[in-house]
Structure formats: structure tokens, C-alpha cells
Design a protein around this motif. Structure first.
Motif, short mmCIF file in Angstrom:
data_model
loop_
_atom_site.label_atom_id
_atom_site.label_comp_id
_atom_site.label_asym_id
_atom_site.label_seq_id
_atom_site.Cartn_x
_atom_site.Cartn_y
_atom_site.Cartn_z
N GLY A 75 0.83 -1.20 0.00
CA GLY A 75 0.00 0.00 0.00
C GLY A 75 0.86 1.24 0.00
O GLY A 75 1.63 1.47 0.94
N GLY A 135 -0.27 4.46 -0.13
CA GLY A 135 -0.90 5.69 0.33
C GLY A 135 0.01 6.39 1.31
O GLY A 135 1.17 6.00 1.53
N GLN A 140 2.75 -0.66 -4.49
CA GLN A 140 1.60 0.23 -4.70
C GLN A 140 0.86 -0.22 -5.95
O GLN A 140 1.47 -0.43 -7.01
N ARG A 176 -1.15 1.38 -7.82
CA ARG A 176 -1.49 2.46 -8.74
C ARG A 176 -0.22 3.15 -9.23
O ARG A 176 0.87 2.90 -8.70
N GLY A 231 -2.21 7.63 -2.41
CA GLY A 231 -3.59 7.19 -2.19
C GLY A 231 -4.57 8.34 -2.31
O GLY A 231 -4.61 9.05 -3.33
N ASN A 232 -5.36 8.57 -1.30
CA ASN A 232 -6.36 9.64 -1.35
C ASN A 232 -5.73 11.03 -1.46
O ASN A 232 -6.41 11.99 -1.85
N SER A 245 -3.17 11.70 -3.46
CA SER A 245 -2.53 11.84 -4.77
C SER A 245 -3.40 12.64 -5.73
O SER A 245 -4.58 12.91 -5.46
N SER A 298 -2.80 -1.19 2.88
CA SER A 298 -3.47 -1.23 1.58
C SER A 298 -4.85 -0.62 1.58
O SER A 298 -5.51 -0.58 0.54
N GLY A 299 -5.35 -0.17 2.71
CA GLY A 299 -6.67 0.44 2.75
C GLY A 299 -7.79 -0.56 2.96
O GLY A 299 -8.59 -0.42 3.87
N GLY A 336 -12.32 7.98 -3.77
CA GLY A 336 -11.63 8.01 -2.49
C GLY A 336 -12.43 7.21 -1.48
O GLY A 336 -13.61 7.51 -1.23
N GLY A 386 -2.59 2.80 8.54
CA GLY A 386 -3.64 3.50 7.82
C GLY A 386 -5.00 3.29 8.45
O GLY A 386 -5.12 3.13 9.67
#
Length: 760
Positions: A26, A28, A49, A51, A56-57, A59, A163-164, A300, A378
Motif C-alpha cells: 500500500g 498511500g 503500490q 497504482r 492514495g487519497n 494523490s 493497503s486500505g 476516495g 492507515g
């Protein structure tokens, strides 16, 4: 080179086996801060990551500003910005990107990670499987990069899931929760009803741009046609964009893990319907020249799984600021729950209730109770749904991630399992390691036996004594109640004179207040009240308080609302001294006073908050006895921000050459010096969208020189703007004396700093 292969029944992707000491899944903000924190200790880290960007939120893919305990400066959590790595990132973003450009913020995160030699970064890489060497021990995870078609098998003795959604913890079988606990499980009175809903939804944002010429908008076929399907459409305007549109939320009635794509499509429908209404309803003529510049592609997420540690943080921990022997971080955002129906709900978009101060986060929330080598970071840490309403915000999640990463470092070094760090000697070691990298932990001070400053004699060229906040000729109206925070020692309160301008004969109402506990800065105890007559015109107003303070701490001189009165202000600003105002900040549900229903377990109190610079001047005043709270001994008290006192050494503003000298009886071999500066812990430093008028904080030292006893320059800089400066010399220097000379500040303030540490 040509490649030619014959038909085969099946091909496997190219596979690479990578080993590290810690795998962080993750990228973020929590994962980034965790990875860098561990890497800087020498630990080899793989950061994965899924992405193309980090953050994360935060970015540019989603564009949410980073917030935590400071809550837009809209609560009573003074000097509460998170420290350590997340602070370094926010301060650097202020320096490079005060406009809040999300693309620039991307570059800062990528640079921070890429500069760490001990981090192997894998972008666009999704972890999808894992293996165990025992039922409670993960041995490796498997991931795939969509851009290079490589399968990675990542092995390590420890893993951190940031990782959320908790992909590693989930697949490893860790106990988790999703949804809200009933009130009786933890005795949480704020637990939501089924009608309100048990999950927070996702959000998507958009940006608009003024082209200067009329722009036509033709909505896509899938745009929401009937804007009145959204009960909140009445709050629409053509000015808000980005995360100001946090209330465009959906999905709380669905599976916020597996239904994310479905939720995204619904949010796209809403956004394009909203923009169609703004452009084509005729109700927003100011939107004629606006174009839709950007719409988020990835929602998000607020909430999905929460994994169980050895402790589950609850509402009572947040509200009562309960203490924990294993405290490693803190939070301070409001308990912020949203109706599950989101933008389609008739209920208010959020239900925020603040606590009186920041609260400790215990280490027991940061590892899985079922797995012997898995840390949590997180929003997936071990908290109840209600407590999650506060702990879920990014700065808090990153702060806990830093603590989890340092715990992993100690487990590696000492060959321990996460739970074994709870033993008092190991926990003290962890807390000390965190404090050394700038991790403020409420109630704890850094006492490091290896710090040579603790055995030295300290001398300063001068020590500031606050005698007055001199008037600058400006006034502030008491259209809102105003106050001045002052750090006073135990004993009688000194006489204070302020300067008032009355437009006609009237009264000045004054309250001397303090806090009910040492754990917060909420002025909830009134020590004395005064009602003083004013005559028309300008006049000095003596304030005589017949009060003796039982303990040192901040007092609040509060002036009641009176439209007929203004008070003179002072342009002098300094570390640890603030003016505060009883105003409103609807963005964080601050309406001057919090008055919760009786049955939800939240406190009632007033908000007394600072204003952002260039506003928020101190109130001009004269003291009958100076406040000597800025002495040189503060630099080794182990607290690098104002708490009960300013905790800083400040030189007298008239000192032509401010300096601090550290002397030992015998020569010391100095290899490392750590300096802690004041980058205004009260400033939230929102990372995107919201522009800031400053690049640097006025209280921070800009230029300084470090010299040995012979006057040799060991280090100097003319462009410091960061909170912590870790100076490592090429080789140890033997000296009986070090002198720090401050040659320039970032603003017109008394020069000084919070701390100095020296190591062999």
C-alpha cells in the motif's frame, strides 16, 4: 532483437523473486511514511503500490487534502500537527507548493521514496496472493505489475498492510470487522442505528476552470437527469471544487470493497449530473465561462475492513483521552460519521463531534492479534466503527504507520514478535526511537541516555522574558469573543493591562480560564470573572486577578462579545503564545460551542481557535511580572512543541547575535547533532486545493552555524525550513564545546528552537 516462439498450451508471466526485511503493501500516505521510516534505520524495504502514483487519497488521482488532529484549525487541539515523516512531507509541500497543486504533491512523495536507497518501489503492482510458513506466519506475497507483465514473489520476515482494504491481512485470515458495532458491545453511545447506516461511502471530486469565454456543456448519457434525487443539491454552487465536494458520497449501503466499481459509476452519474445542473439550469450565471477540467477516475474510500489487534480503540478512548502505557501515536480529528446513503440521504452530510483534546493511539492497535509478523497501518488499524470516525483521516493513519514501521525495525533488530514489544523495556525502546524521529506522543518526553546534551552545561546569549505584547496601532473588534493564551507558572496570576477602544460608554467582560486537565487546551474552567466599565475612547484597562494557579500551564484571558469595543493588537508573534477566538468553522462542525444530545457520550464545550496568518495577531498587553517561560533548559526537556508550556528556548529580540553554547567538562567525540525547530505545529498545512500565503513558518530558523570550541564551522545553512535537522559529521569531532549561532529567522520573531541533541 526479434523474438519468435511457437504455440504452447500455457505460458506463465515472467517472475522475479525479491527479498527484503519488511514488505509494505500500500503506497498511500500511511504506507509511504511507514516505508521511509523503516528505510532510514537501514532496514531493506519493498513498497508495493497498486497504482501509478503514491499518496492514495492524497494523490492527484483523488486529490483529498491531508488532515489530522489540527482539523483545519477548527478545534481546540493546539500545536497538534503530526510529527515525524508526515510532518517532513507537509512542511516540504508548503515550501514547494503553497498553491496546493496536487501534481506537485505527487512529485514530492515520489522524490522522498526514490531518494531512499533502502526502498525498492513497485508501482502499478497488485498483491493478489500469499503463502504462509505456519498458520500464523506469512512467508511471502505474490503481486503482478500490469505495466511490465512481471509477477513478483516478495519474501520478508515482516509485513505491513497499509493497503486500505487490508488485502494481505484479509487473505492471511486475520480477524476483521466491517460495519458498525452495536452500542452495547463497547458501551459506545454514539454507535449508529441501522437507519443511519454502518459504513461510510466513497467520494469523487471534480475541478473546474474559467476559460474567460462562454463554454457549452453537453452531459453524457449516463449523467443523473433529476438533480432533485440528491437532497443536498441546494448546497451546490459554482465555486466549490475538489475535496470541498467531500459530501458527494455514495456506497455506504453496499460492500465498500467488492462493489467499488459499481459505486464509482454511480458517483460519475452524480458528478456529471451536478455539473449539468451548474452549467445548464440557469441558476448559476457565473458558471457561463467555466469548463470541467478534471473528474476523478478512482473513488476516495473512507471505510471498509478494520482488523483486530490486541486492543480495539473505542469512543471512550477518544472522548476521555484515556492513557495507555503503549501509546505510540495520537489522533484528534472529530468523530466524524456520515449517513450510509450519502448524497441521496435526507440527513446532514456528516455528524461530527469533537473531543476536548488529542488522544493516544496504543501500539496494540497496530498489529494483527492472529498473525505473528503482520503490522497494520492507515485506516485498517484496530478500532471500533465509532473511533474509526476519527482515526480514519490520512495524517492520523500515516502517523500510526510510522509507529508500526519503527516497531517492525525493533522486531528485526531484537528478533522479537510484535506482541513482545509490549514488555516495558521494549516498549520504552520503541517510544524513545519514535520520539527521536519527531513522533510526539502525548504525555511522554524524550529522555535518551545516549544524548550528550543531558550531561552538559547550557548557556545562551540571552533568554527571552515576555514583559509585553506591544501595541501596533491596530484594533480587533469584539464582534466575536476573543482571548489570549499565556503560559504562566504556578502561583499568583500577574496583573495584565490591555488597551480598549469603546465607541460609547459600555462594559468589558473578562474571564480568566484554564483547562480541566493537562491533556487538552480547552478553556473549560473559569477561575475568575471581571466586569469593567469603559468610557468612550481609547483607554488602558488593568485586569487584576486574585487567583493563584495550582500548576503551571496555559491560561486564557477571554474577552466577551461586545460590538462597541475593540482591543489593540500586537504584531509580535512568538513560539507558544497565541490569540484565540470564539468564532465558527462550519467546515468542521464548529459553531462556537459544541452542544451534543445527552445520549451520545460526547462533551459540551466552547471552541476557542486561532486565526490563520496574516490574521490572528496577539492582543496587545502589558504584564506586571514578566513570563520567564523561554529558558535555555527547555532545549533538553524532551518535548519539541508547546504543551503545558512553550518548551522552547527563545533569545531576546534585541540580541544582536543569538547563540546557544553547550559545554562539557571533558572533550566529547561528537558525530551527530539533531536540532528541533518550530514550524508552527498549529498550522494544518493542507496539502492540496487550499492555497497558503506562506511558504515557510515565521518561527523557524532559516540560517544557522554550528561551531566547535575552536570556532571551526562544523555545519552551516542559509535555507532551512524543516522541523528536524539531523546533522551527521563526516568523522567525529573532539570538542568540549558546541555553539549554535542563529543568523536569520524566517519571520520577525524572537529567535530560538525546541531542542538540541548530540551523539557520539
Amino acid at each position: 532483437m526479434m523474438i519468435k516462439e511457437q504455440f504452447s498450451e500455457k505460458r506463465d508471466p515472467r517472475t522475479e523473486h525479491l527479498e527484503a526485511e519488511l514488505v509494505v503493501v500500500g503506497g498511500g500516505l500511511a504506507g509511504v511514511c511507514a516505508a521511509i521510516t523503516a528505510a532510514r534505520t537501514g532496514v531493506r524495504v519493498i513498497l508495493v503500490q497498486d497504482r501509478p502514483l503514491l499518496g492514495g487519497n492524497a494523490s492527484s488521482e483523488i486529490r483529498l487534502w491531508i488532515l489530522g488532529a489540527t482539523s483545519h484549525m477548527g478545534n481546540n487541539n493546539r500545536w497538534a500537527r503530526e510529527g515525524g515523516m508526515v510532518d517532513e512531507i507537509l512542511v516540504e509541500n508548503m515550501w514547494r507548493n503553497p498553491e496546493g497543486n496536487p501534481v506537485i504533491f505527487d512529485t514530492i512523495l515520489l522524490e522522498k521514496v526514490s531518494q531512499e536507497a533502502n526502498i525498492h518501489l513497485l508501482l502499478n503492482t497488485v498483491v493478489y496472493d500469499l503463502e504462509k510458513q505456519a498458520p500464523d506466519v506469512i512467508s511471502r506475497v505474490t503481486a503482478f505489475c500490469s505495466q511490465n507483465s512481471i509477477r513478483y514473489i516478495l519474501s520478508a520476515p515482516f509485513f505491513c498492510d497499509a493497503s486500505g482494504d487490508g488485502i494481505v491481512a484479509f487473505q492471511a485470515g486475520a480477524a476483521f470487522r466491517m460495519g458498525a458495532e452495536i452500542a452495547s458491545e463497547f458501551g459506545e453511545k454514539f454507535a449508529p442505528s441501522q437507519d443511519y447506516g454502518e459504513l461510510l461511502g466513497h467520494s469523487l471530486y471534480f475541478y473546474s476552470k474559467d476559460t474567460g469565454v462562454p463554454v457549452t456543456f453537453v452531459p453524457p448519457a449516463y449523467a443523473l437527469e433529476n438533480i432533485t434525487d440528491i437532497p443536498r443539491y441546494r448546497r451546490l454552487n459554482a465555486r466549490e471544487q475538489g475535496c470541498q465536494l467531500w459530501w458527494i458520497e455514495y456506497g455506504g449501503r453496499l460492500d465498500t470493497v467488492h462493489d467499488t466499481e459499481k459505486i464509482k459509476w454511480e458517483l460519475w452519474k452524480v458528478i456529471y449530473g451536478v455539473w449539468d445542473h451548474i452549467k445548464n439550469s440557469g441558476q448559476f450565471p457565473e458558471a457561463e465561462t467555466l469548463t470541467l477540467e478534471w473528474v476523478g477516475m478512482i473513488p476516495g474510500k473512507r471505510e471498509s475492513r478494520r482488523f483486530e489487534g490486541d486492543y480495539i480503540l473505542t469512543q471512550q478512548d477518544v472522548v476521555e483521552q484515556r492513557t495507555h502505557a503503549d501509546a505510540v501515536a495520537f489522533g484528534g480529528w472529530s468523530i466524524d460519521l456520515h449517513p450510509a446513503d450519502g448524497v441521496f440521504s435526507e440527513k446532514p452530510a456528516c455528524n461530527q463531534w469533537h473531543s476536548k483534546g488529542i488522544y493516544q493511539i496504543p501500539y496494540r492497535c497496530l498489529y494483527s492479534r492472529n498473525l505473528r509478523n503482520l503490522f497494520l497501518a492507515g485506516r485498517i488499524i484496530s478500532v471500533s466503527h465509532v473511533a474509526f470516525g476519527s482515526s480514519r483521516v490520512m495524517a492520523t493513519g500515516a502517523y500510526a504507520g510510522q509507529a508500526a514501521a519503527m516497531a517492525a525495525v525493533l522486531c528485526l533488530r531484537e528478533k522479537l514478535e510484535p506482541r513482545q514489544l509490549l514488555e516495558p523495556p521494549h516498549m520504552q525502546h520503541l517510544q524513545t526511537a519514535l520520539l527521536k524521529i519527531g513522533q510526539f506522543i502525548p504525555g511522554l518526553a524524550l529522555h535518551d541516555d545516549k544524548d550528550l546534551v543531558l550531561q552538559a552545561t547550557l548557556q545562551a546569549s540571552s533568554e527571552y522574558v515576555l514583559q509585553a505584547l506591544p501595541a501596533d496601532g491596530s484594533y480587533i473588534s469584539l464582534a466575536d469573543a476573543s482571548g489570549q493564551m499565556l503560559p504562566l507558572p504556578a502561583g499568583p496570576v500577574p496583573g495584565i493591562t490591555v488597551y480598549a477602544l469603546a465607541t460609547e460608554d459600555t462594559w468589558l467582560d473578562v474571564e480568566l480560564r484554564t483547562t480541566s486537565t493537562v491533556s487538552h487546551h480547552t478553556p473549560d474552567v473559569t477561575l475568575q470573572t471581571l466586569r469593567l466599565p469603559l468610557t468612550k475612547g481609547v483607554q488602558p484597562v488593568p485586569l487584576v486577578f486574585h487567583t493563584t494557579l495550582a500548576r503551571a500551564g496555559y491560561v486564557f484571558i477571554c474577552f466577551g462579545k461586545n460590538n462597541l469595543v475593540s482591543l489593540q493588537t500586537s504584531s509580535l508573534r512568538m513560539t507558544g503564545v497565541l490569540s484565540v477566538f470564539n468564532k465558527t468553522n462550519p467546515a468542521v462542525s464548529n459553531f462556537g460551542k459544541q452542544e451534543p444530545p445527552d445520549n451520545i457520550g460526547m462533551d459540551a464545550f466552547e471552541f476557542w481557535c486561532p486565526e490563520r496568518r496574516p490574521g490572528g495577531k496577539n492582543l496587545a498587553l502589558q504584564l506586571s511580572q514578566g513570563i520567564a517561560a523561554f529558558g535555555v533548559e527547555n532545549i533538553r526537556n524532551g518535548i519539541n512543541r508547546p504543551v503545558l508550556q512553550p518548551n522552547a528556548w527563545l533569545a531576546d529580540p534585541a540580541d544582536p547575535a543569538p547563540s546557544l553554547t553547550i559545554t562539557w567538562e571533558q572533550p566529547q567525540a561528537i558525530r551527530e547533532v539533531a536540532l528541533a525547530f518550530d514550524t508552527d505545529w498549529d498550522h494544518p498545512m493542507e496539502s492540496v486545493l487550499m492555497g497558503h500565503p506562506e511558504r515557510t513558518m515565521p518561527f523557524c530558523v532559516k540560517a544557522f552555524t554550528l561551531q566547535d570550541e575552536a570556532g571551526n564551522i562544523l555545519y552551516q545553512t542559509t535555507d532551512n525550513h524543516q522541523t528536524l535537522r539531523h546533522i551527521t559529521l563526516a568523522s567525529p569531532v573532539s570538542t568540549r564545546q558546541l555553539t549554535l549561532r542563529i543568523t536569520h529567522m524566517q519571520g520577525a520573531v524572537p529567535p530560538g528552537l525546541f531542542g538540541v541533541r548530540c551523539y557520539a
